[in-house]
Design a protein around this motif. Structure first.
Motif: not given
Length: 200
Positions: A33-37, A50-55, A149-152, A158-167
């Motif tokens: 449903x969603x990807x972040x990198x 911390x993110x893994x424990x939360x998930x 995940x968004x909370x952490x 982490x950013x969305x793929x669409x944010x790659x151009x936001x230097x």
């Protein structure tokens, strides 16, 4: 931990990735449903733990594994590290020890891995990383998992793929990626269902 649980985790790993594919091609076989990198250096730090424990807490899990996707077909026992968070009093120490433990060639686990993945028993999240690209991708299923995940996500930038151009929001090494690589990457990682407005 029983053999059935081990088999399930390894089977999920092998079926979740497309054999022979590497970024910026689509490496995921499943639909998410969603990807972040984020920079893969964070995988060895407490921020990712911390993110893994939360998930895992959200999904009622206790076990996950880290898998070397290159050597897995050759030697499963030396290619997989399991962490059961119910069996350790210091989760962070246990997590860090995976990256430092010695493999058969005497090198630390992390320094002998080119492409690796992390997953757990719920199948609601999956992390994939390539050392050459210095990028980790986390794939998520379900609104609650995405919200968690968004909370952490700030912990690992982490950013969305669409944010790659936001230097202005990119951190090293994301700010040094080739523009053509970024364009291809963002095109193949378009989530099929959820809109950007929902997952941000």
């Amino acid at each position: 931990m029983n053999d059935e649980c081990r088999f399930m985790l390894i089977n999920r790993m092998e079926k979740s990735l497309v054999a022979g594919k590497h970024m910026p091609d689509m490496v995921f076989a499943d639909e998410w449903d969603a990807y972040y990198f984020y920079p893969s250096d964070y995988l060895t730090e407490d921020e990712t733990a911390e993110i893994i424990w939360s998930l895992m807490d959200l999904n009622g899990e206790s076990l996950f594994c880290i898998v070397d996707m290159i050597t897995l077909p050759e030697d499963e026992t030396d290619s997989v590290s399991y962490i059961n968070i119910n069996e350790t009093k210091d989760k962070y120490k246990d997590y860090r020890s995976v990256w430092n433990q010695k493999r058969k060639d005497g090198l630390a686990w992390l320094h002998n891995v080119d492409a690796y993945a992390l997953s757990s028993t719920s199948g609601k999240w999956f992390i994939y990383s390539e050392r050459d690209n210095e990028i980790a991708i986390i794939a998520l299923k379900g609104m609650e998992t995405i919200k968690c995940f968004a909370e952490h996500k700030y912990l690992v930038h982490a950013i969305l793929p669409d944010d790659l151009n936001r230097k202005e929001i990119l951190v090293s090494p994301l700010d040094r990626l080739d523009p053509a690589w970024c364009e291809n990457f963002s095109q193949v990682l378009q989530p099929p269902g959820l809109t950007k407005a929902i997952i941000q």
